[in-house]
Design a protein around this motif. Structure first.
Motif, short mmCIF file in Angstrom:
data_model
loop_
_atom_site.label_atom_id
_atom_site.label_comp_id
_atom_site.label_asym_id
_atom_site.label_seq_id
_atom_site.Cartn_x
_atom_site.Cartn_y
_atom_site.Cartn_z
N GLU A 65 0.83 -1.21 0.00
CA GLU A 65 0.00 0.00 0.00
C GLU A 65 0.86 1.26 0.00
O GLU A 65 0.58 2.22 -0.72
N GLU A 98 3.93 1.51 -1.16
CA GLU A 98 4.56 1.62 -2.47
C GLU A 98 3.59 2.18 -3.50
O GLU A 98 3.97 2.98 -4.36
N ALA A 99 2.32 1.78 -3.41
CA ALA A 99 1.31 2.30 -4.34
C ALA A 99 1.08 3.79 -4.11
O ALA A 99 0.93 4.56 -5.07
N ASP A 100 1.06 4.20 -2.84
CA ASP A 100 0.88 5.62 -2.52
C ASP A 100 2.05 6.45 -3.04
O ASP A 100 1.87 7.55 -3.58
N ILE A 101 3.26 5.92 -2.87
CA ILE A 101 4.44 6.64 -3.35
C ILE A 101 4.40 6.76 -4.87
O ILE A 101 4.71 7.82 -5.43
N GLU A 102 4.00 5.68 -5.53
CA GLU A 102 3.90 5.71 -6.99
C GLU A 102 2.89 6.75 -7.46
O GLU A 102 3.11 7.47 -8.44
N ALA A 103 1.77 6.85 -6.72
CA ALA A 103 0.75 7.83 -7.07
C ALA A 103 1.26 9.25 -6.89
O ALA A 103 0.99 10.14 -7.70
N MET A 161 4.44 10.18 -7.01
CA MET A 161 5.46 10.42 -8.02
C MET A 161 4.86 10.80 -9.37
O MET A 161 5.48 11.48 -10.19
N ALA A 162 3.62 10.38 -9.60
CA ALA A 162 2.96 10.70 -10.87
C ALA A 162 2.75 12.19 -11.03
O ALA A 162 2.60 12.68 -12.15
N TYR A 163 2.75 12.95 -9.90
CA TYR A 163 2.58 14.39 -9.98
C TYR A 163 3.71 15.03 -10.78
O TYR A 163 3.56 16.12 -11.32
N ARG A 164 4.87 14.38 -10.84
CA ARG A 164 5.99 14.95 -11.57
C ARG A 164 5.75 14.93 -13.07
O ARG A 164 6.30 15.74 -13.81
N ASP A 165 4.96 13.98 -13.53
CA ASP A 165 4.90 13.69 -14.95
C ASP A 165 3.60 14.10 -15.63
O ASP A 165 3.58 14.28 -16.85
#
Length: 300
Positions: free
Chosen positions: A77, A79-84, A86-90
């Protein structure tokens, strides 16, 4: 358990899932000896044996299996939150909070933002209507909108609209009962529709200028509002003279429902600017909003 190196927990989970120190070390990109030492430290810190090791296999003990079942979904969970995040960068995603006046929203900001929001479903825009001055840093806003002359020097200022002016107007019925003033000071003899400054609580002093002469008049009257639209409605109903943005009453003036007075005394302001701190990180969502609002028309 004393607070320790949480890498040890992550490395333990890797060994428990792979059932092999060799495979787990390769997956983590670390030396097998480093991994083995870390797991032994974790077991020593907890005072429990977590893995049963043989020359051919690795398996979790009862305590180790319970720890694995408890930790694995939580780590997934996180790791999923961190991935979400990180999507703000892109991609343009997230909330952009802006404080602005009712006139700025209706005349400039909303007409520009509305057509493009469907193209960015992950962008959320919060428009906080306030006719006073806000400290956007202390109050958690990403940006604010003010007239150019009011923006602090330490802020980045981006023009988003053309110059405009306030005009004094009243209904023909009102001026049949009260002859129109020929000088701003004569407004003090009229029933004027005031504006309450929401931030300071005071009444706005009407500002006029002609041939280098500047006049500020504190008018009086029966009605006080804190929005321009309400002032226009009151003027249309013959309650007195209002001093409002020209764009709000052009149609009514052209139709004859309102009469423009003191026209030569109404100066132009330096239009609306979007302002934000110089150190603000330009995330994609905020950049989309700035680029959309950026002015692309002549200033006069």
């Amino acid at each position: 358990m004393a607070r320790g190196n949480f890498n040890e927990l992550l490395w333990f989970l890797a060994v428990a899932e792979e059932r092999s120190f060799t495979k787990a070390a390769a997956k983590l990109g670390i030396a097998q000896s480093t991994l083995s030492h870390a797991v032994k430290q974790l077991e020593a810190r907890m005072g429990l044996r977590l893995l049963a090791r043989t020359t051919r296999s690795v398996a979790t003990t009862e305590a180790g299996e319970r720890l694995r079942q408890s930790m694995a979904p939580r780590i997934a969970e996180i790791e999923a939150d961190i991935e979400a995040v990180m999507a703000y960068r892109d991609k343009p995603a997230g909330t952009v909070r802006i404080t602005l006046s009712d006139h700025a929203m209706e005349s400039v900001v909303w007409p520009k933002l509305a057509p493009i929001l469907r193209n960015y479903p992950d962008i959320r825009v919060e428009l906080n209507i306030d006719n006073g001055f806000r400290n956007i840093v202390e109050e958690g806003f990403d940006a604010g909108v003010r007239l150019g002359e009011s923006v602090e020097k330490d802020m980045v200022a981006v023009r988003i609209g053309p110059d405009w002016r306030l005009v004094a107007i009243g209904s023909p019925d009102y001026f049949r009962r009260h002859p129109p003033p020929r000088h701003p000071q004569e407004l003090m003899q009229h029933n004027c529709i005031n504006r309450r400054q929401s931030r300071t609580g005071g009444l706005y002093a009407w500002e006029f200028e002609k041939d280098g002469e500047e006049v500020r008049v504190r008018v009086g009257g029966q009605l006080t509002f804190n929005t321009s639209e309400a002032m226009v409605d009151a003027a249309l109903e013959g309650h007195g003279i209002a001093y409002v943005p020209e764009s709000l009453v052009e149609f009514h003036i052209a139709s004859g429902r309102l009469q423009l007075i003191l026209n030569n005394w109404s100066p132009k302001f330096a239009g609306y600017f979007l302002y934000f701190p110089t150190r603000r990180q330009s995330l994609p969502a905020f950049s989309v909003v700035v680029d959309t609002l950026r002015n692309k028309v002549p200033t006069a």
